[in-house]
Structures are given as structure tokens and as C-alpha cells.
Enzyme design. Structure first.
Site, PDB file in Angstrom:
ATOM      1  CG  ASN A 162      30.810 105.961  13.628  1.00 40.86           C
ATOM      2  OD1 ASN A 162      31.699 105.736  12.816  1.00 40.86           O
ATOM      3  ND2 ASN A 162      29.970 106.978  13.506  1.00 40.86           N
ATOM      4  CB  VAL A 163      34.676 109.012  16.096  1.00 37.23           C
ATOM      5  CG1 VAL A 163      34.826 110.508  16.363  1.00 37.23           C
ATOM      6  CG2 VAL A 163      35.067 108.206  17.335  1.00 37.23           C
ATOM      7  N   GLY A 164      31.912 110.112  14.231  1.00 36.76           N
ATOM      8  CA  GLY A 164      31.550 110.709  12.952  1.00 36.76           C
ATOM      9  C   GLY A 164      31.104 112.152  13.127  1.00 36.76           C
ATOM     10  CB  ILE A 165      31.594 115.205  11.431  1.00 38.05           C
ATOM     11  CG1 ILE A 165      32.853 115.173  12.300  1.00 38.05           C
ATOM     12  CG2 ILE A 165      31.034 116.625  11.350  1.00 38.05           C
ATOM     13  CD1 ILE A 165      33.991 115.982  11.759  1.00 38.05           C
ATOM     14  CE1 TYR A 166      27.237 110.470  10.712  1.00 33.62           C
ATOM     15  CE2 TYR A 166      27.947 110.724  12.991  1.00 33.62           C
ATOM     16  CZ  TYR A 166      27.908 109.980  11.827  1.00 33.62           C
ATOM     17  OH  TYR A 166      28.557 108.785  11.763  1.00 33.62           O
ATOM     18  NE  ARG A 167      21.136 118.670   7.855  1.00 34.63           N
ATOM     19  CZ  ARG A 167      20.489 118.836   6.694  1.00 34.63           C
ATOM     20  NH1 ARG A 167      21.178 118.887   5.568  1.00 34.63           N
ATOM     21  NH2 ARG A 167      19.193 118.992   6.664  1.00 34.63           N
ATOM     22  CD  GLU A 226      35.423 106.137  13.183  1.00 33.78           C
ATOM     23  OE1 GLU A 226      35.335 105.498  14.256  1.00 33.78           O
ATOM     24  OE2 GLU A 226      34.694 105.899  12.204  1.00 33.78           O
ATOM     25  CD  GLU A 275      24.535 119.264   3.886  1.00 36.28           C
ATOM     26  OE1 GLU A 275      25.768 119.250   3.676  1.00 36.28           O
ATOM     27  OE2 GLU A 275      24.002 118.656   4.834  1.00 36.28           O
TER      28      GLU A 275
END
Ligand SMILES: [Zn+2]
Lengths: 473, 82
Positions: A162-167, A226, A275
Site C-alpha cells: 500500500n501507498v497512502g498518505i497519513y498524518r 497505487e 483537519e
């Protein structure tokens, strides 16, 4: 059209007058956040910002890029289109490229981020001008990095990587907090690692060409890659390189690659953080990452994202992937759907244009949007308009609402549905009523209102649009 | 734009006297960052007093250290497989 890395994209922005380099001295707080906020406030055609004279960092060395995709011209340039391409045309271009999924990846072992490697004495604050984004964020965050992880039960499955953007809260020089929600793919990876009693290896890639950042925000299926989607969207093979310790595939062109692991079983206070809903999310106890290795280009650019009350850059990066996803899912069952604009707070509000098959049809399409996977957490307000109303043109949408929508007949309220817990109106958090506002023209057997005498465009209007567009160039 | 004398002992957010230096500016003397070991709040010496001074920090964002252990864990830690 594909950009090798962030620097090549910034050069393209510069050539198109869409990059503002600012070399006067600035403080980490609050100057850069305020500048990004101001750019978003002023215009939807604004530039990327590049700061290179930041208090505490050597001029020219500590560099921060903000708002790289934070406008429609920049979004068009990301797709390799003319910067003046309309939002509607960008939508259909994006939808068309999606059909090329999965595209190919190109494996390389000579990534520019291999220039410098740190394994001891790591201090992210020395390397990157980290700063507080909003006044009451708990600290400095990284919120635009690609976070890569694999399924511990199926570690060789490329699609499940997985390639994701998280804080990510930067809690210490080499220690991070992360928010991998259970519903996210990385949340599933972490759950499986913790069930096995293992830490979860992660790679964090900062400073990327814009397509992988956009794709990382797409709600893809669990086993869809992704990188293969990025290849489809950019229309060229996507370059990746293996990170040396974790073996995770990371973008070839990144500015900085961090390797580490999420510590199994550990939860520590994280937040608040301003947010995308325009509200702070409170403190929670969340997982922690221990950093083991940092690799980077010399004088890396810290690409960052200002987040707050919409619109900000995130609304541009998520606009079309959310809209196109809903469009594809609805179109599969209802070919009458003409276009979907779900770019308001990540699709909490969406506008669907549809050709009605019979009376009541649009309302059914609106309710269907609430039950596709993305709709379970979003689609609180769905507005339906006729197929000849451009859902990306809010003036047209407001016209349809003002003259086609009848509050008694055209409101469908559905009680107690699920929504993302960050929606500050949800009560209890995660539960809300949802509403369909049907602003299509009633058709048989639903015959009401007085809609037979529409004032159409004068003959030749479409030709004149092109003539005038050309003259304005 | 020089480092000034700011609060470096009491956390502006949770009032714990559990503060240490997080890091200092790469160009020496420009700023110092502090972090609270109790609530992980961090601040920079160049920030306004609303971020650095326990008395100026807004009440609605304050936190009581006693409440931290009962803050919900997200996601919860799953049981180990047997
Ligand atoms: Zn504290």
C-alpha cells in the site's frame, strides 16, 4: 507525460508562471502556513510556493515547497494538460486514464535519494524545516508523504503493498506518531502485524512528483497497486526503487526516504491536528514509528501541505480521484450518470448530473451514491441536477437548485447512516442523517411545475465560446 | 530573529514540569524547540506566547495529564494469534 520527480514538476510550474519563489527571510511559524492559507484564500488559480530563506536554516539549503498542486492550473499541469484546461475537461481526462489501470512499473536501482544515508544521530529537524501548520496543532506534522507498507500475511504480493498518505506527528528527532485508521489499508497491515506480534516495517517517501501523491489519496481496492494506478494516470511506466532495509518499493524520484517500523502494541497520545473538515481533531492514543534509517538527496526540498478550512491544497489533490471513483461506480449501474462533482470536503457533499429515465430516477441514483464504499463515510448531502447542467459550474448548480428543486417533493432524508467520525456535525461521532436534494426537472409520471419554456442558448453560442476563448489567450 | 528567553520548564498545554530540549536550530542560536514528555506537545522559542506560555495557552486546548491514560486508542490493539 510524466514527471521524473518533484524538481521537474516545479520547473514546469515555473515555466508556466505557477511557481512563486520567496527568498525574503521567514520564520518557520507562522509565516509559511499563513502564506499557503493566503494563496488558497485569494484564488483557485494560485501558484506553488517555494521558501529558501527560513530562520534557523542556511539560506538556499533549508527549502520548503507548499501548494504544489493547490490550484486548477497546477492540477492540469500535473496531468500534462494546458494550464487553462477546465475542471470538467480535467475530470473526463482523469476518468479516461483510469481505464488504463493497471499500468506498468519500471524498477530502477539508482535512485537520487541514495546520495546520503543516515543511520545514527538522526534528527529530522536538522534535515527538514519542519514546522507547526496551525496554531493549536500539538507539534510539527508531515502530512504529504507517501507511506508504504506490505501485508505481513502476504508480503510478496505487490498489489497488496500500500501507498497512502497519513498524518504523521514528528514526536522526536527519530520518532513519529501515525494515524493508520482501521478502515485504511495500512490499518489492516498493522492489525495483521500486531496479531502476529511483529512490528510493521514502513517506508516514508517525502517530496514526490505529484501523481503518486494524488493516487495515494485514492480509495483503491485492497489489492490494487497505487504504482500501477500512477502509471495509468501519468500515461507512462512508474519508476520505483527498493528501499534497502525494508525491501519496500518507494518512488524513484523522492527527495527523502525514511525507513522504520510501527511498534507493535504501542499507543501514545497524538493530536490535536487541524483537519480537512476545517476543525481540529482531538487527541487520541495512536501508533508510533521508530526511525532506523534516512536516505536523502543533498539539500532536499521539504514538500509540505497546508491543511485547514476548505479550500486548501488537499481539496485539489483529492477532487478528481473522489469524483471519478463515484462516477465510475455509479455509471456501471446507471449509464445515465453524466458527471460527478464530489470535491466538497472529500465528498461529504456531492453533485451528480444525470439524465432521468423516469420520474424518481434521480433520487434513486442519489441514494445509491450513499451506499457505494466511499459513500459509507461521505455523501451526506447529494444534489442531483439534469444531464445538461455542468456539476462543476456552481452557478449552474445553484440555478437548478433555485428553480427546479421543490422542498416538499424533492427532499429525501435518510436517518442514522454512517459517516466519517471527523465530521463535526455527526452525533454520535460517525452517525448522521443524510439528504438527497433533487434539482432535476420532474418527468413522467411525476408531472408538476412549469418547465416547458426554457430559455436556450442563442444559435452559435458554442462556436463563440471557442472564438472568445482563443481571443483571450 | 534571535532566540529569546522563553518558558523551557513547564508544558504550555498540560502544565507538567516534564520538558526537555527537542532540538536546536541548524544555524546556532536562532531557536530552540522543546517537547513535553507527558503530552508530547512541542514548541519553538520563536513562536508567539499562545504557543509557549502556559498562562497564554487557550483553555479549550489544555489537557490534564491525569486524563491521558484513558484517551481512546485508535486503532485498538488486536489480540495475538495463537
Ligand atoms: Zn504536556
Amino acid at each position: 507525460m510524466a514527471y521524473a520527480d518533484l524538481r521537474e514538476f516545479l520547473e514546469t510550474l515555473d515555466r508556466n508562471g505557477q511557481l512563486l519563489a520567496y527568498s525574503e527571510p521567514v520564520n518557520p511559524e507562522p509565516d509559511m502556513s499563513a502564506a499557503a492559507r493566503a494563496t488558497a484564500n485569494l484564488t483557485d488559480r494560485g501558484p506553488a510556493l517555494l521558501f529558501d530563506n527560513i530562520n534557523g536554516y542556511e539560506p538556499g539549503k533549508g527549502r520548503v515547497a507548499l501548494n504544489t498542486v493547490g490550484s486548477w492550473p497546477n492540477h492540469a499541469l500535473m496531468l500534462g494538460l494546458d494550464k487553462d484546461t477546465s475542471v470538467k475537461d480535467q475530470f473526463f481526462e482523469f476518468a479516461g486514464r483510469w481505464d488504463a489501470f493497471p499500468g506498468p512499473v519500471e524498477r530502477r536501482d539508482d535512485a537520487p535519494w541514495q546520495e546520503v544515508t543516515l543511520t545514527e544521530g538522526i534528527d529530522l529537524f536538522q534535515l527538514l524545516p519542519l514546522f507547526r501548520l496551525n496554531s493549536y496543532d500539538v507539534g510539527s506534522y508531515i502530512d504529504k508523504a507517501a507511506v508504504i507498507s506490505r501485508d505481513p500475511d502476504d508480503p510478496d504480493n505487490f498489489g497488496k503493498q500500500n501507498v497512502g498518505i497519513y498524518r504523521i506527528q514528528v514526536k522526536d528527532k527519530d520518532r513519529l506518531g501515525i494515524q493508520p485508521l482501521a478502515a485504511h489499508d495500512i490499518g489492516l497491515h498493522l492489525q495483521r502485524a500486531e496479531e502476529r506480534g511483529e512490528n510493521l516495517p514502513v517506508a516514508i517517501a517525502l517530496g514526490n512528483e505529484p501523481v503518486i501523491t494524488t493516487v495515494a489519496g485514492m480509495p483503491l481496492a485492497y489489492d490494487q497497486s497505487e504504482y500501477e494506478m500512477a502509471a495509468a494516470i501519468q500515461g507512462a511506466p512508474y519508476r520505483i526503487t527498493k528501499a534497502p532495509v525494508t525491501g519496500l518499493d518507494v518512488p524513484w524520484g523522492s527527495e527523502v526516504v525514511i525507513e522504520g517500523e510501527i511498534i507493535a502494541g504501542e499507543r501514545e497520545i497524538e493530536g490535536p491536528f487541524g483537519e480537512f473538515t476545517g476543525h481540529y481533531s482531538g487527541a487520541r492514543r495512536q501508533p508510533v514509528i521508530k526511525i532506523h534509517r534516512v536516505m536523502h538527496r543533498r539539500n532536499p526540498i521539504f514538500e509540505h501541505l497546508y491543511l485547514g478550512m476548505p479550500w486548501t491544497e488537499m481539496d485539489y489533490t483529492l477532487a478528481l480521484n473522489t469524483s471519478v471513483l463515484l462516477y465510475r461506480q455509479l455509471k456501471a449501474e446507471f449509464p445515465e450518470v453524466a458527471a460527478v462533482n464530489a470535491m466538497y470536503t472529500q465528498g461529504l457533499l456531492g453533485i451528480i448530473s444525470v439524465k432521468q429515465r423516469f420520474g424518481g430516477f434521480a433520487k434513486a441514483v442519489g441514494m445509491r451514491a450513499m451506499t457505494v464504499p466511499h459513500g459509507l463515510a461521505y455523501c451526506k448531502v447529494i444534489i442531483l441536477v439534469d444531464e445538461d447542467v455542468d456539476p462543476f459550474n456552481l452557478a449552474q448548480v445553484m440555478w437548478a437548485l433555485s428553480v427546479h428543486y421543490h422542498p416538499l417533493h424533492d427532499t429525501v432524508t435518510i436517518p442514522n447512516l454512517s459517516v466519517l467520525a471527523l465530521d463535526p456535525s455527526s452525533d454520535p461521532a460517525g452517525i448522521t442523517h443524510k439528504v438527497v436534494l433533487d434539482a432535476t426537472t420532474p418527468i413522467a409520471p411525476e408531472e408538476r411545475g412549469h418547465y416547458s419554456q426554457v430559455v436556450g442558448n442563442p444559435e452559435g453560442t458554442a462556436d463563440w465560446e471557442n472564438i472568445i476563448k482563443g481571443l483571450l489567450k | 530573529m534571535n532566540d529569546t528567553t522563553v518558558n523551557s520548564t513547564i508544558c504550555p498545554r498540560c502544565d507538567a514540569e516534564n520538558v526537555r530540549v527537542l532540538t536546536t536550530s541548524p544555524v546556532p542560536g536562532r531557536w530552540t524547540m522543546y517537547v513535553c514528555n507527558t503530552c508530547i506537545y512541542s514548541w519553538r522559542s520563536t513562536e508567539p506566547s499562545s504557543a509557549t506560555d502556559p498562562l497564554a495557552y487557550p483553555a479549550e486546548f489544555k489537557i490534564d495529564p491525569a486524563d491521558i491514560p484513558s484517551i481512546p486508542a485508535i486503532p485498538t490493539v488486536p489480540p495475538r494469534r495463537r
